[in-house]
Scaffold this active site. Structure first.
Site, PDB file in Angstrom:
ATOM      1  N   ILE A  46       1.027  -1.378   0.018  1.00 17.60           N
ATOM      2  CA  ILE A  46       0.069   0.278  -0.087  1.00 17.60           C
ATOM      3  C   ILE A  46       0.692   1.676  -0.053  1.00 17.60           C
ATOM      4  CG2 ILE A  46      -1.599   1.211   0.811  1.00 17.60           C
ATOM      5  CD1 ILE A  46      -2.438  -1.884   0.172  1.00 17.60           C
ATOM      6  N   GLU A  47       1.154   2.122  -1.061  1.00 15.31           N
ATOM      7  CA  GLU A  47       1.744   2.686  -1.777  1.00 15.31           C
ATOM      8  C   GLU A  47       1.293   4.504  -0.828  1.00 15.31           C
ATOM      9  OE1 GLU A  47       4.936   2.658  -4.032  1.00 15.31           O
ATOM     10  OE2 GLU A  47       5.200   0.259  -3.636  1.00 15.31           O
ATOM     11  N   HIS A  48      -0.340   5.024  -1.047  1.00 17.45           N
ATOM     12  CA  HIS A  48      -0.569   6.135  -0.990  1.00 17.45           C
ATOM     13  C   HIS A  48      -1.577   5.787   0.875  1.00 17.45           C
ATOM     14  CE1 HIS A  48      -4.753   5.019  -2.887  1.00 17.45           C
ATOM     15  NE2 HIS A  48      -3.927   3.881  -3.310  1.00 17.45           N
TER      16      HIS A  48
END
Length: 378
Positions: free
Chosen positions: A189-191
């Site tokens: 999960i990058e945001h």
């Protein structure tokens, strides 16, 4: 149409196979991501390579809220443009959002992988795109049930309703349908979430509950955080339940990167002292120790496989990787090397081996290097 379980296939073929069994406690594991490389070769090539222990399929890049009620999958050139029809989300159907692609070649290749190797195959959720999200605990729980029905062990309650199983393989010659279950799920999960991570927390808690219903094989829950400690996009979720492994990305953030460690230790010799240089492996160990469930979780030092795999300057050479790995090899939580990704790694050659093959050679050498003293070797 016959439905064949992999357990039967593996047992019947046991006499003919000689494969290494994945050991989560080993320090010599190599994990490679697969699914986003340019002009990818088929996954069977990597399943057949003894240098690889885990393959992380990347990505489930859209979630039901964004993809007409189904997850969306994107494995680059391994899927067709045809998709499964989604059931809609919250009573609204929009066929233009159908993104659960059909991947007949990948189905066959995963089938062959399972017949011929014992590599663990983890399905990763998320990635660098900002188009996905899970909003609310109810949706998180529902998404977990959906992932389990589609990509976990086949269940009559799911298949009897004609719901999709994107990785099951139909042999068009014999008519046999072979069930394929991944070995777990990874969160990349990058945001930021839109609900203080309530959806992701419910997702992982439900997956853990579903894992506990199966006794014949282990299922893994993993995460791929950035190297900054803690990764704000994953921290609340990592504190929710047990994570079995972390593939920490030591290349997207300069301040805690492998490159910075290399710059801070130009004369490092295996077994010698070194400057941590803000490299956050130990900081991740310490932070995990504060969590209720994941203290001591194995950590992979994850690196770009070649220069084009990451931002300028992030790649470190095979020789530099050897220095870094030997420095941390004896840490209790050290689990091996992760590589982004399989295709990019083949662009980096040294001594006749590509990057992930050299990573395996590096780990095997560290295991017998008398300059490195570990109380426990694998």
């Amino acid at each position: 149409m016959a439905r064949v379980a992999f357990a039967y296939l593996l047992i019947s073929a046991f006499c003919c196979l000689v494969t290494a069994t994945f050991d989560i406690k080993s320090k010599n594991n190599v994990a490679v991501y697969y699914g986003q490389g340019p002009n990818q070769e088929r996954i069977t090539k990597y399943c057949a390579d003894p240098a690889i222990d885990l393959i992380i399929l990347s990505f489930v890049h859209l979630f039901p809220e964004q993809a007409n009620g189904n997850p969306g999958i994107n494995f680059g050139n391994q899927c067709s443009a045809e998709s499964y029809n989604g059931p809609g989300f919250r009573g609204v159907r929009d066929a233009s959002k159908n993104m659960l692609l059909k991947c007949p070649q990948l189905q066959q290749d995963l089938y062959e992988c399972r017949q011929n190797s014992d590599k663990k195959i983890i399905l990763s959720l998320g990635g660098a795109t900002h188009n996905y999200n899970v909003n609310g605990a109810v949706n998180g729980t529902s998404f977990a049930n959906q992932l389990w029905g589609m990509f976990g062990p086949a269940q009559e309650t799911w298949t009897s309703l004609g719901k999709p199983r994107p990785f099951d393989y139909l042999n068009t010659t014999t008519g046999d349908l072979t069930e394929f279950s991944v070995d777990g799920f990874d969160l990349d999960i990058e945001h930021p979430s839109l609900d203080n991570s309530a959806g992701y927390q419910a997702l992982v808690k439900r997956l853990r509950t579903l894992y506990a219903t199966v006794n014949d094989k282990p299922y893994y829950l993993t995460a791929s955080p950035q190297c900054i400690v803690p990764d704000a996009n994953l921290a609340p979720t990592l504190q929710t339940t047990q994570f079995d492994m972390l593939f920490v990305q030591f290349y997207n953030t300069k301040d805690c990167s492998a490159r910075k460690w290399i710059s801070g230790n130009p004369k490092y010799v295996p077994g010698g002292s070194f400057n941590k240089a803000d490299f956050t492996f130990d900081a991740w160990v310490d932070w995990l120790a504060t969590t209720k469930y994941s203290k001591g979780a194995p950590i992979f030092i994850t690196l770009p496989g070649s220069n084009p795999a990451a931002s300028a300057g992030a790649y470190i050479t095979v020789a530099q990787t050897k220095s870094l790995a030997s420095a941390y090899y004896c840490r209790d939580s050290f689990a091996g090397i992760g590589v982004w990704d399989a295709t990019y790694a083949e662009m980096s050659l040294a001594s006749g081996k590509n990057f992930y093959q050299n990573a395996k050679a590096t780990l095997n050498a560290a295991a017998i290097d008398k300059r490195i003293s570990c109380s426990k070797r694998k």
